[in-house]
Design a protein around this motif. Structure first.
Motif, PDB file in Angstrom:
ATOM      1  N   ARG A   1     -88.585   0.193-116.987  1.00  0.00           N
ATOM      2  CA  ARG A   1     -87.704  -0.745-117.108  1.00  0.00           C
ATOM      3  C   ARG A   1     -87.924  -1.621-118.014  1.00  0.00           C
ATOM      4  NH1 ARG A   1     -84.979  -2.067-111.340  1.00  0.00           N
ATOM      5  NH2 ARG A   1     -83.954   0.409-110.490  1.00  0.00           N
TER       6      ARG A   1
ATOM      7  N   SER B   1     -76.619  -1.485-125.826  1.00  0.00           N
ATOM      8  CA  SER B   1     -76.800  -2.181-124.789  1.00  0.00           C
ATOM      9  C   SER B   1     -76.674  -1.308-123.811  1.00  0.00           C
ATOM     10  CB  SER B   1     -76.279  -2.952-124.907  1.00  0.00           C
ATOM     11  OG  SER B   1     -77.171  -4.360-123.772  1.00  0.00           O
ATOM     12  N   ASN B   2     -75.143  -1.105-123.584  1.00  0.00           N
ATOM     13  CA  ASN B   2     -75.513  -0.594-121.966  1.00  0.00           C
ATOM     14  C   ASN B   2     -75.572   1.353-122.320  1.00  0.00           C
ATOM     15  OD1 ASN B   2     -73.216  -2.257-121.394  1.00  0.00           O
ATOM     16  ND2 ASN B   2     -71.837  -1.108-122.741  1.00  0.00           N
TER      17      ASN B   2
ATOM     18  N   PHE C   1     -80.222   0.077-121.071  1.00  0.00           N
ATOM     19  CA  PHE C   1     -79.811  -0.455-119.537  1.00  0.00           C
ATOM     20  C   PHE C   1     -79.291   0.703-118.276  1.00  0.00           C
ATOM     21  CE2 PHE C   1     -77.604  -1.904-115.494  1.00  0.00           C
ATOM     22  CZ  PHE C   1     -78.411  -2.968-114.770  1.00  0.00           C
TER      23      PHE C   1
ATOM     24  N   LYS D   1     -82.170   3.379-117.576  1.00  0.00           N
ATOM     25  CA  LYS D   1     -84.091   2.895-117.190  1.00  0.00           C
ATOM     26  C   LYS D   1     -83.088   2.781-115.424  1.00  0.00           C
ATOM     27  CE  LYS D   1     -84.950   0.227-121.009  1.00  0.00           C
ATOM     28  NZ  LYS D   1     -85.701  -1.210-121.269  1.00  0.00           N
ATOM     29  N   ASN D   2     -82.058   3.162-114.900  1.00  0.00           N
ATOM     30  CA  ASN D   2     -81.611   2.556-114.244  1.00  0.00           C
ATOM     31  C   ASN D   2     -80.442   3.900-113.418  1.00  0.00           C
ATOM     32  OD1 ASN D   2     -82.530  -0.518-113.629  1.00  0.00           O
ATOM     33  ND2 ASN D   2     -81.166  -0.830-115.633  1.00  0.00           N
TER      34      ASN D   2
END
Length: 269
Positions: A149, A184-185, A188, A191-192
């Protein structure tokens, strides 16, 4: 192809047969003059014979374009001294399937692995602080990208990949590019994928940079053997992560299952 630690010390640089594969043992030399598009040491024909690249201990940087267009390389194994992989270092290695990164890699440059069309998985160690734009763009089979992350991801890192197509965010633009909001989305989301949901605890353990057999076993005890076959949001099971994770060499599902069954039967483990 696995390389045992004790084997490193007897390797010398150069190109030769090793374990029935034409293998190039790389010692950090500048192989390509990118500005003049000139091969400095090994010509085009020789580069096309390489099936395996082993980066030797002591090499800290893989320079720009070093292995670009080595179209028959299937396997890349790096010693843990490598800290930086520069721009297009492995670009267009079209049948590259397996990469074991250095445990100490800190930086993966612009387009470092772009258009490695057969690469389906890559596991990023936690010391990697930055992956530049387009690093894996065009890796059309890439579906597993395990990223810490804290790693900073650039623009369009996974353009034109299976992983991007599995993303719920937006429609990619021409050639796998996408806008800043989508970028950006997507970064993210990468990583999640597993979040903190206990349903995906085994996925997190098996895709970890440092898989621990005891941790995996405790999760299986809690969730049952079928947890190995549970699919996550992109359709991947813990078994699949474990099978391709280059940092899980000493852990396999069979040994975990055997231990589980013996314990359930009251046998000593």
């Amino acid at each position: 192809m696995r390389v045992q630690t004790e084997e490193w010390r007897r390797f010398i640089p150069g190109s030769r047969m090793y374990k029935d594969k034409k293998t190039f043992f790389y010692n950090g030399e500048i192989l390509l003059d990118g500005e003049n598009d000139e091969f400095l040491i090994y010509d085009w024909e020789e580069r096309q014979t390489w099936e395996v690249v082993i980066v030797l201990p002591g090499v800290e940087v893989i320079p720009p374009d070093t292995f670009q267009f080595c179209r028959n390389v299937k396997t890349v194994i790096m010693a843990d001294s490598v800290r930086r992989i520069e721009r297009s270092a492995f670009g267009y290695c079209k049948i590259l399937e397996f990469v074991k990164l250095s445990r100490t890699v800190e930086f993966i440059g612009d387009s470092a692995f772009w258009y490695c069309e057969s690469l389906s998985s890559i596991f990023i160690p936690p010391l990697c602080s930055q992956i530049d734009r387009d690093a894996f763009r065009g890796c059309k089979e890439l579906i597993i990208l395990s990223v810490p992350r804290q790693t900073q991801l650039g623009e369009c890192v996974i353009g034109r990949t299976k992983l991007l197509r599995a993303s719920p965010y937006g429609i990619p633009l021409h050639d796998g590019l996408y806008d800043n909001i989508t970028n950006s989305n997507v970064n993210f989301w990468i990583k999640n994928i597993h979040g903190n949901d206990d349903r995906f605890a085994l996925h997190r353990a098996c895709s970890s940079f440092n898989p621990i057999a005891q941790v995996i076993y405790e999760i299986v005890k809690r969730q049952g053997l079928m947890s190995f076959q549970r699919k996550n949001r992109i359709g991947i099971t813990p078994t699949q992560y474990l099978e391709v994770n280059p940092f899980a060499e000493d852990i396999d599902q069979c040994s975990v299952v055997k231990r589980y069954v013996l314990e359930m039967m009251g046998e000593a483990v």
